[in-house]
Design a protein around this motif. Structure first.
Motif, short mmCIF file in Angstrom:
data_model
loop_
_atom_site.label_atom_id
_atom_site.label_comp_id
_atom_site.label_asym_id
_atom_site.label_seq_id
_atom_site.Cartn_x
_atom_site.Cartn_y
_atom_site.Cartn_z
N ALA A 377 2.11 2.69 1.56
CA ALA A 377 1.52 2.41 0.25
C ALA A 377 2.20 3.25 -0.81
O ALA A 377 2.82 4.28 -0.52
N ARG A 378 2.09 2.77 -2.05
CA ARG A 378 2.60 3.51 -3.19
C ARG A 378 1.45 3.74 -4.17
O ARG A 378 0.56 2.88 -4.28
N PRO A 379 1.44 4.84 -4.88
CA PRO A 379 0.41 5.01 -5.90
C PRO A 379 0.39 3.82 -6.85
O PRO A 379 1.43 3.36 -7.32
N GLY A 380 -0.79 3.29 -7.10
CA GLY A 380 -0.92 2.11 -7.95
C GLY A 380 -1.03 0.81 -7.18
O GLY A 380 -1.45 -0.20 -7.74
N ASP A 381 -0.66 0.81 -5.88
CA ASP A 381 -0.79 -0.40 -5.07
C ASP A 381 -2.25 -0.81 -4.91
O ASP A 381 -3.15 0.05 -4.83
N PHE A 382 -2.48 -2.08 -4.81
CA PHE A 382 -3.80 -2.61 -4.45
C PHE A 382 -3.73 -3.03 -2.97
O PHE A 382 -2.90 -3.86 -2.60
N VAL A 442 -12.25 -3.31 2.89
CA VAL A 442 -12.47 -2.37 1.80
C VAL A 442 -11.18 -2.36 0.98
O VAL A 442 -10.12 -1.97 1.48
N SER A 443 -11.27 -2.85 -0.27
CA SER A 443 -10.11 -2.99 -1.12
C SER A 443 -10.17 -1.97 -2.25
O SER A 443 -11.24 -1.72 -2.82
N PHE A 444 -9.01 -1.40 -2.60
CA PHE A 444 -8.98 -0.38 -3.65
C PHE A 444 -7.55 -0.19 -4.14
O PHE A 444 -6.60 -0.67 -3.50
N GLN A 445 -7.42 0.50 -5.27
CA GLN A 445 -6.12 0.87 -5.80
C GLN A 445 -5.78 2.27 -5.33
O GLN A 445 -6.60 3.20 -5.42
N VAL A 446 -4.57 2.44 -4.80
CA VAL A 446 -4.15 3.73 -4.27
C VAL A 446 -4.00 4.72 -5.43
O VAL A 446 -3.28 4.45 -6.39
N PRO A 447 -4.68 5.86 -5.34
CA PRO A 447 -4.56 6.85 -6.42
C PRO A 447 -3.23 7.60 -6.33
O PRO A 447 -2.46 7.45 -5.39
N THR A 448 -2.99 8.42 -7.35
CA THR A 448 -1.78 9.24 -7.36
C THR A 448 -1.91 10.34 -6.32
O THR A 448 -2.79 11.21 -6.41
N LEU A 449 -1.07 10.27 -5.30
CA LEU A 449 -1.09 11.22 -4.19
C LEU A 449 0.35 11.58 -3.83
O LEU A 449 1.27 10.77 -4.04
N SER A 451 3.57 12.16 -1.31
CA SER A 451 4.04 11.43 -0.13
C SER A 451 3.48 12.07 1.13
O SER A 451 3.38 13.29 1.24
N GLY A 452 3.09 11.23 2.08
CA GLY A 452 2.55 11.72 3.35
C GLY A 452 1.42 10.86 3.83
O GLY A 452 1.06 9.85 3.22
N ASP A 453 0.83 11.26 4.97
CA ASP A 453 -0.32 10.56 5.53
C ASP A 453 -1.60 11.14 4.94
O ASP A 453 -1.79 12.37 4.93
N HIS A 454 -2.51 10.24 4.49
CA HIS A 454 -3.74 10.69 3.85
C HIS A 454 -4.93 10.07 4.58
O HIS A 454 -4.99 8.85 4.78
N GLU A 455 -5.86 10.94 4.97
CA GLU A 455 -7.00 10.48 5.75
C GLU A 455 -7.92 9.59 4.91
O GLU A 455 -8.19 9.89 3.74
N LEU A 456 -8.41 8.53 5.54
CA LEU A 456 -9.29 7.57 4.88
C LEU A 456 -10.67 7.64 5.52
O LEU A 456 -10.81 7.50 6.74
N PRO A 472 -0.45 5.83 5.08
CA PRO A 472 0.78 6.51 4.65
C PRO A 472 1.10 6.17 3.20
O PRO A 472 1.01 5.01 2.79
N VAL A 473 1.44 7.17 2.41
CA VAL A 473 1.75 6.98 0.99
C VAL A 473 3.12 7.57 0.72
O VAL A 473 3.48 8.62 1.27
N VAL A 474 3.91 6.89 -0.11
CA VAL A 474 5.22 7.40 -0.51
C VAL A 474 5.34 7.31 -2.02
O VAL A 474 4.92 6.33 -2.63
N ARG A 475 5.88 8.35 -2.65
CA ARG A 475 6.15 8.35 -4.08
C ARG A 475 7.60 7.92 -4.27
O ARG A 475 8.53 8.61 -3.85
#
Length: 487
Positions: A377-382, A442-449, A451-456, A472-475
């Protein structure tokens, strides 16, 4: 262990579906199948001496059926393009005229399996095998059909292959004709000791195993067995409080079912099956909805009406019930389904534009699945994450029902809170997924985080999902799909 993420990636498996046993006919003074719900056979030419008789079959004295024609109307039992038929039979006539063993069309069709005048097996008169039928003796045959490929195994050995569609079941109400009349309308007389029908194509190894001892399968009377530790949450496979109404569960044990297979094609309209491959699960005497069975594992959705506290669980296989086992239930049981690789670390997630699976790019060893990219995922992705156990919805649906497409969907009554990487995130939608029984999104917009794995973690009515599930999030200087980040 098998959980719902296999359904999300079913098209991506890139391999043939495993065969599962759907009907067994042992001809023990009945033309009925052992599996409840499977159709009975229909006798043809009943005035030609059809009868159950005693005979010696592979060294055993058994009851067999002396016949001059049978029909099986499989209905929704079989995929018309992928199935297998297993036969153990002997011809009692001495004529060497052409005899049809199995046909998929009415009349004097050539679409099927026959024995020619030289006692050689033929497929649709397009291929002739080398196996020589021993007149008057019982033989074991397996015909498999998979897309445009048909194979015939005689006594466990591959005898014929045919690249053709002539053995696909045609029409809305297909019929399998067993030992039909020959081209001149004369009924062929035979004795049949065993008939089994499978979804999808059996492998060569399975054909050899069945031929070596065809009476072994499905004759045991072993009682289904499992313990409280074998009843798990259907997403995380955790043991604590594994049951909640309209939430997936798994049961691990032995002799739980005779067959391996899922609920594909087994729905009654929009209602999921409570009997699958001869197996039922009862929770406080209410039938659960089964999505998958195998001898060692069952998956399903718990029925309505279960409250927090002890629940009695029973597995019933072909009418034989296990000892009741007591496990704990709770009102809601939120959890996220996960992709199988890397110890189910990553939540089963899609981008909301359905362009990508959200996962590490190397998670599956390929760059795309079913034309969808695999990327973090990227910050801002839905994005949308698939889960279970979020409880009642508005409007509410009876458990086991396919949710219809509604404007606004079926949101969970909640309240629902979500945290990603320790940050609170407001869900865009948290409720039932369209056309998936017991599955929530569960749908949401990825916040600014970073890069790395973020627990949900999702929390419903104060009950939180299990830890250890990540996104997983990447900037990469991109906000949302295809939108550049302003500097």
């Amino acid at each position: 262990m098998r959980n719902l993420s296999i359904f999300l990636l079913a098209a991506a498996a890139a391999c043939a579906q495993p065969a599962s046993l759907v009907a067994t006919y042992p001809f023990e003074n009945s033309l009925a199948a052992l599996q409840p719900g499977a159709p009975a056979l229909l006798a043809v030419n009943p005035d030609t001496g059809n009868a159950f008789v005693s005979d010696t079959v592979l060294g055993q004295t058994r009851t067999v059926y002396q016949l001059a024609g049978l029909q099986l109307r499989p209905g929704a039992l079989l995929n018309p393009n992928s199935y297998s038929v297993e036969l153990l039979f002997a011809y009692t006539e001495t004529s060497h005229a052409r005899r049809r063993i199995l046909d998929i069309a009415a009349g004097a069709s050539h679409d099927g399996l026959s024995l020619n005048s030289n006692n050689r097996l033929e497929l649709s008169r397009l291929r002739t095998g080398a196996y020589a039928y021993p007149s008057g003796q019982y033989v074991h045959l397996i015909l498999t059909v998979d897309a445009n490929q048909a194979r015939l195994y005689a006594d466990g050995n591959l005898d014929l292959e045919l690249d053709a569609a002539s053995l696909q079941l045609a029409g809305p109400n297909p019929v399998l004709h067993l030992f039909p009349d020959d081209a001149a309308g004369n009924p062929a007389t035979a004795r049949i000791a065993l008939l089994r029908v499978y979804s999808h194509a059996l492998s060569a190894e399975q054909a050899a195993t069945l031929a070596a001892n065809p009476f072994t399968a499905n004759t045991a009377t072993e009682v289904p067995s499992f313990t409280a530790a074998g009843v798990r949450n259907g997403a995380s496979f955790g043991e604590a409080n594994p049951i909640a109404s309209n939430a997936f569960f798994s049961i691990f044990g032995s002799a739980l079912s005779d067959a391996t297979g899922d609920w594909t094609g087994k729905f009654s309209g929009s209602i999921a099956p409570t009997l699958l491959n001869g197996t039922r699960v009862l929770m406080n005497d209410r039938p659960a909805f089964l999505s998958y069975t195998s001898p060692g594992q069952l998956n399903g959705v718990a029925p309505d009406g279960l409250t927090a506290g002890p629940v009695s669980v029973v597995v019933e296989r072909n009418g034989v019930r296990s000892t009741p086992v007591t496990v704990q239930a709770r009102a809601v049981n939120p959890a996220f389904f996960t992709f199988e690789p890397r110890n189910r670390r990553y939540a089963a997630t899609l981008s909301l534009d359905f362009s990508a699976y959200i996962a590490p790019a190397d998670l599956f060893g390929v760059s795309t699945i079913n034309n969808l990219r695999i990327r973090p995922a990227r910050p801002g992705d839905f994005i949308g994450v698939y889960g279970m156990g979020l409880g009642p919805t508005t409007p509410n649906l009876p458990t086991g029902t396919l949710p219809p497409v509604l404007n606004g969907g079926h949101p969970a009554v909640g309240p629902v809170q979500l945290r990603l990487g320790g940050q609170a995130v407001t869900p865009i939608y948290a409720g039932l997924a369209n056309n998936l029984v017991g599955v929530y999104t569960v749908s949401f917009q990825v916040p600014t985080l970073p890069s790395g794995d973020h627990e949900l973690i999702v929390t419903v009515n104060g009950v939180s999902s299990p830890s250890g599930v990540f996104i997983p999030v990447v900037r990469d200087n991109v906000v949302g799909p295809g939108l550049p980040t302003p500097d």
